[in-house]
Enzyme design. Sequence first.
Site, PDB file in Angstrom:
ATOM      1  N   LYS A  75      -3.639   6.139  -2.651  1.00  0.00           N
ATOM      2  CA  LYS A  75      -4.554   5.102  -2.180  1.00  0.00           C
ATOM      3  C   LYS A  75      -4.518   3.877  -3.089  1.00  0.00           C
ATOM      4  O   LYS A  75      -3.719   3.791  -4.012  1.00  0.00           O
ATOM      5  CB  LYS A  75      -5.967   5.676  -2.060  1.00  0.00           C
ATOM      6  N   HIS A  93      -1.354  -0.813   3.003  1.00  0.00           N
ATOM      7  CA  HIS A  93      -2.201  -1.379   4.055  1.00  0.00           C
ATOM      8  C   HIS A  93      -2.187  -2.907   3.994  1.00  0.00           C
ATOM      9  O   HIS A  93      -3.224  -3.559   3.947  1.00  0.00           O
ATOM     10  CB  HIS A  93      -3.641  -0.856   3.929  1.00  0.00           C
TER      11      HIS A  93
END
Length: 347
Positions: A75, A93
Amino acid sequence: MTHLWVRAEQRPNEERAGLTPEGAKTLMEKGFSVTVEDSGRRAIPIEGYRAAGCDIAPEASWPEAPQDAVIFGLKELPEDGTPLRHRHIMFGHAYKGQHSGAALLARFAKGGGTLYDLEYLVDADGRRVAAFGYWAGYAGAAVSTLAWVAQRDGGICPPVATYPDTAALLETLRDALGASRPSAIVIGAKGRVGTGAADLCEALSMTVTRWDIEETSHGGPFPELLEHDLFFNCILARPGTPVFVPETALTAPRRLKVIGDVACDPDSDYNPVPVYDAATTWTKPVVRVSENPVLDVMAIDNLPSLLPVESSEDYAAQLLPSLLTLDKPDSGVWGRAEAEFHKHVPA
């Protein structure tokens, strides 16, 4: 010698790992150097990595790692604006219009580093080589079911936490549901994410409607979604993705009570569920977007960590064959990932 540096995840409730001790040992047998940061939250204990022969580094020490080390995490990094000089393997992302992604790419541009985005590690046919998708779908359906139960009982979904395995999770859900069962519809049912969501529903004896591109290619509207108790969005937002639940659905007559936006792209310009604008959290798993009739949205963006051991072991096994080729970073999956990065950050 290729040096892989496995960083500790610094996000709360993130216990997953992309490399197991067994995988690390395999890499070292091929001549890789593997450093693993200690971690106060990783579901796989550090002792296993130490026993495999990995070098152990303090938590969050990766910024001081040697220049040639490839930093591997899952992450996001701390959003401190520092330039990124290393090569990083992670979920960035940042390529699909996410507004926060621009800041991350600017850090790479400033530091001269490279992002190997795990979402864009693909084979020659464009298929992802590894994904947590199944577990995202499974866990997302579980949390959404808990949200439906909380609504049924006059409340809102309480905080969630990790489970040791799927058996423990299913036991909790069956106890919470009692004799009642909601109906569910899954969009993206043929993919990994949708399969996971549908499998969870079937394990609980729910009635599940499975939709994929054949049912959604007409572009909408989709009134059928409002006729189910639960709706699971399991497709990634991209240009051309239709809107599945418009704002008009908030006040429309409907059976729909909970949206499980497993794909969770509220920051994208192509969000197909534009009734909310921010991811939810483990402490507040849903956001209530309508009171009359009630509608909650579940949009946790690290769902597989609800089952951190099983999801880590599955993902690490998928990814290991590609990690074994990291000594040839200019070709194969790594060359393709770097080319994708340079579409957004010119060399």
